[in-house]
Design a protein around this motif. Structure first.
Motif, PDB file in Angstrom:
ATOM      1  N   VAL A 154      -3.276  -6.781  -0.498  1.00 38.52           N
ATOM      2  CA  VAL A 154      -3.751  -5.421  -0.251  1.00 38.52           C
ATOM      3  C   VAL A 154      -4.155  -5.351   1.214  1.00 38.52           C
ATOM      4  CG1 VAL A 154      -5.377  -3.598  -0.867  1.00 38.52           C
ATOM      5  CG2 VAL A 154      -4.612  -5.221  -2.619  1.00 38.52           C
ATOM      6  N   ARG A 155      -3.314  -4.788   2.054  1.00 35.87           N
ATOM      7  CA  ARG A 155      -3.598  -4.708   3.486  1.00 35.87           C
ATOM      8  C   ARG A 155      -2.530  -3.869   4.161  1.00 35.87           C
ATOM      9  NH1 ARG A 155      -0.135  -8.294   6.113  1.00 35.87           N
ATOM     10  NH2 ARG A 155       0.815  -9.862   4.752  1.00 35.87           N
ATOM     11  N   ARG A 156      -2.725  -3.591   5.403  1.00 37.81           N
ATOM     12  CA  ARG A 156      -1.702  -2.924   6.200  1.00 37.81           C
ATOM     13  C   ARG A 156      -0.625  -3.934   6.604  1.00 37.81           C
ATOM     14  NH1 ARG A 156      -2.910   2.213   7.800  1.00 37.81           N
ATOM     15  NH2 ARG A 156      -5.072   2.897   7.447  1.00 37.81           N
ATOM     16  N   GLY A 157       0.623  -3.463   6.627  1.00 38.78           N
ATOM     17  CA  GLY A 157       1.726  -4.312   7.060  1.00 38.78           C
ATOM     18  C   GLY A 157       2.213  -5.311   6.036  1.00 38.78           C
ATOM     19  N   ALA A 158       1.733  -5.223   4.798  1.00 37.37           N
ATOM     20  CA  ALA A 158       2.092  -6.225   3.791  1.00 37.37           C
ATOM     21  C   ALA A 158       3.563  -6.158   3.402  1.00 37.37           C
ATOM     22  CB  ALA A 158       1.220  -6.059   2.552  1.00 37.37           C
ATOM     23  N   ILE A 159       4.131  -4.962   3.384  1.00 39.53           N
ATOM     24  CA  ILE A 159       5.510  -4.810   2.894  1.00 39.53           C
ATOM     25  C   ILE A 159       6.527  -5.446   3.836  1.00 39.53           C
ATOM     26  CG2 ILE A 159       7.317  -3.074   2.499  1.00 39.53           C
ATOM     27  CD1 ILE A 159       5.175  -1.374   1.135  1.00 39.53           C
ATOM     28  N   ALA A 160       6.282  -5.358   5.119  1.00 40.37           N
ATOM     29  CA  ALA A 160       7.221  -5.942   6.082  1.00 40.37           C
ATOM     30  C   ALA A 160       7.351  -7.448   5.892  1.00 40.37           C
ATOM     31  CB  ALA A 160       6.775  -5.619   7.509  1.00 40.37           C
ATOM     32  N   GLU A 161       6.356  -8.078   5.296  1.00 39.80           N
ATOM     33  CA  GLU A 161       6.365  -9.529   5.080  1.00 39.80           C
ATOM     34  C   GLU A 161       6.644  -9.885   3.626  1.00 39.80           C
ATOM     35  OE1 GLU A 161       2.713 -11.057   6.628  1.00 39.80           O
ATOM     36  OE2 GLU A 161       2.896  -9.956   8.511  1.00 39.80           O
ATOM     37  N   LEU A 162       7.248  -8.954   2.876  1.00 42.42           N
ATOM     38  CA  LEU A 162       7.499  -9.189   1.456  1.00 42.42           C
ATOM     39  C   LEU A 162       8.415 -10.384   1.236  1.00 42.42           C
ATOM     40  CD1 LEU A 162       7.112  -8.280  -1.471  1.00 42.42           C
ATOM     41  CD2 LEU A 162       9.035  -6.712  -1.170  1.00 42.42           C
ATOM     42  N   GLY A 163       9.473 -10.493   2.049  1.00 38.62           N
ATOM     43  CA  GLY A 163      10.395 -11.621   1.895  1.00 38.62           C
ATOM     44  C   GLY A 163       9.700 -12.956   2.061  1.00 38.62           C
ATOM     45  N   ALA A 164       8.833 -13.037   3.051  1.00 42.83           N
ATOM     46  CA  ALA A 164       8.086 -14.279   3.284  1.00 42.83           C
ATOM     47  C   ALA A 164       7.146 -14.572   2.127  1.00 42.83           C
ATOM     48  CB  ALA A 164       7.318 -14.172   4.599  1.00 42.83           C
ATOM     49  N   LEU A 165       6.523 -13.525   1.576  1.00 42.44           N
ATOM     50  CA  LEU A 165       5.613 -13.719   0.453  1.00 42.44           C
ATOM     51  C   LEU A 165       6.358 -14.268  -0.758  1.00 42.44           C
ATOM     52  CD1 LEU A 165       2.825 -11.361  -0.771  1.00 42.44           C
ATOM     53  CD2 LEU A 165       4.540 -12.128  -2.396  1.00 42.44           C
ATOM     54  N   LEU A 166       7.530 -13.703  -1.047  1.00 40.67           N
ATOM     55  CA  LEU A 166       8.301 -14.166  -2.206  1.00 40.67           C
ATOM     56  C   LEU A 166       8.758 -15.609  -2.029  1.00 40.67           C
ATOM     57  CD1 LEU A 166      10.493 -11.032  -3.048  1.00 40.67           C
ATOM     58  CD2 LEU A 166       8.234 -11.656  -3.916  1.00 40.67           C
ATOM     59  N   ALA A 167       9.120 -15.954  -0.800  1.00 43.33           N
ATOM     60  CA  ALA A 167       9.548 -17.329  -0.533  1.00 43.33           C
ATOM     61  C   ALA A 167       8.369 -18.287  -0.616  1.00 43.33           C
ATOM     62  CB  ALA A 167      10.204 -17.410   0.836  1.00 43.33           C
TER      63      ALA A 167
END
Length: 353
Positions: free
Chosen positions: A16-29
């Motif tokens: 829950v933060r700003r800019g989280a979606i742009a790093e979605l690929g990294a989060l899933l990995a």
């Protein structure tokens, strides 16, 4: 040997933060959900497509499906599309209708589901329940809890204020749902889950007592966390009990008798306030009424376009919308004249605050 602990299913990641979606690929990995980006991205109308493009660089192998979600039929159609390829996960991006559709389709075929919320209108972003229409009526379907939950405050801020305000009503109504559950426990011996109660009530309490507004990141974060904890509370106990009491029965009755009156969150917030008054919890009533007033949410039937007589119609129908649920409405079993007297007292009590 006694059972010393229990296992609770929760998301692997919550952002829950700003800019989280742009790093979605990294989060899933990073969470080993999808190392190569082999996911199905499900987007609905609104901001979904824009967000899909934003996260595509990190999810180059993804397929994007555009849906008009919200119905059991659309969820089954999406499920048929998901069978065409082996996906690591289904990523639902959008509001509640899109996310619920993706949750149901993913659960149908046993695929992990990632919830990417663009609004904070209800607790469906993290719950094990999908609300879908079927033959003109909305039903609740059990699904797997999302494996990850992402809320990007940039997109919440850009969305309609009414959706965020609806989320406030939905989250604080958990206070009433828990009180109704405790009532059922005292009167009928209904089993109660202390962990589920703690999760549901803690998030709602934090929100009720927060002095901020929807223009503050800290308040939005508290709202998102309250909705997520409400969803987790349902996963913990295996039912919607900690997040659905007389407040939701009233909302269901409004939907049936006077569809389109207001958002779900606005209706359950009003329902929660009225039920709290019926339980004669005077301190809590004043606290909840103050919260709803501070955020411009409905407190009177007229605030959602209903007359007093129409609201009495709602109260007479409400218990039948969830015949298996025991709340203050079933406990008091008011007839129409008794309900009319209580409604007049309720209006008077609000005027004195």
């Amino acid at each position: 040997m006694p059972l010393l602990a229990r296992t609770v299913n929760t998301p692997l990641a919550i952002e829950v933060r700003r800019g989280a979606i742009a790093e979605l690929g990294a989060l899933l990995a990073d969470r080993r959900i999808s190392a190569g980006g082999d996911v199905a991205i499900v987007v609905g109308p609104g901001q979904g497509e824009k967000i899909a493009e934003l996260c595509r660089p990190g999810l180059g192998a993804a397929d994007v499906f555009h849906i008009a979600g919200g119905s059991l039929e659309s969820a089954n159609e999406l499920g048929d599309l998901l069978r065409q390829r082996n996906y690591d996960a289904v990523v639902g991006i959008g509001g509640g209708r899109t996310i619920d559709t993706a949750k149901y389709a993913a659960a149908r075929y046993g695929i992990p589901m990632v919830s990417v919320a663009t609004s904070l209108a209800n607790d469906g972003i993290a719950s094990p329940v999908a609300s879908l229409e079927h033959h003109g009526r909305k039903g609740s379907y059990g699904v797997h809890i999302p494996i990850a939950v992402v809320v990007d405050l940039d997109f919440v801020e850009d969305g309609p204020d009414r959706q965020t305000l609806a989320g406030i009503g939905d989250a604080v109504s958990n206070i009433n749902a828990v009180s109704d559950w405790e009532l059922a426990h005292r009167v009928r011996g209904e089993p109660i889950d202390g962990l589920a109660v703690t999760l549901a009530r803690t998030g709602a309490e934090a929100l009720i007592n927060h002095p901020g507004t929807i223009n503050d990141d800290d308040f939005l974060t508290t709202l998102a966390e309250a909705l997520i904890m409400g969803g987790l509370s349902m996963a913990v106990c295996g039912s919607s009990r900690p997040a659905s009491g007389g407040c939701h029965e009233i909302s269901h009755a409004v939907d049936e008798l006077f569809p389109g009156s207001a958002s779900h969150g606005a209706q359950v917030g009003l329902g929660a306030l009225f039920c709290t008054f019926l339980r004669e919890e005077h301190g809590r009533f004043a606290q909840l009424a103050g919260c709803l007033e501070r955020h411009g949410l409905p407190r009177l039937p007229a605030d959602i376009g209903l007359t007093g007589e129409q609201f009495l119609d709602v109260l007479m129908l409400a218990p039948s919308t969830r015949p298996d649920r025991y709340t203050i409405l079933e406990h008091l079993a008011l007839d129409r004249e008794q309900a009319r007297e209580r409604l007049a007292d309720y209006v008077g009590a609000l005027a004195k605050l």
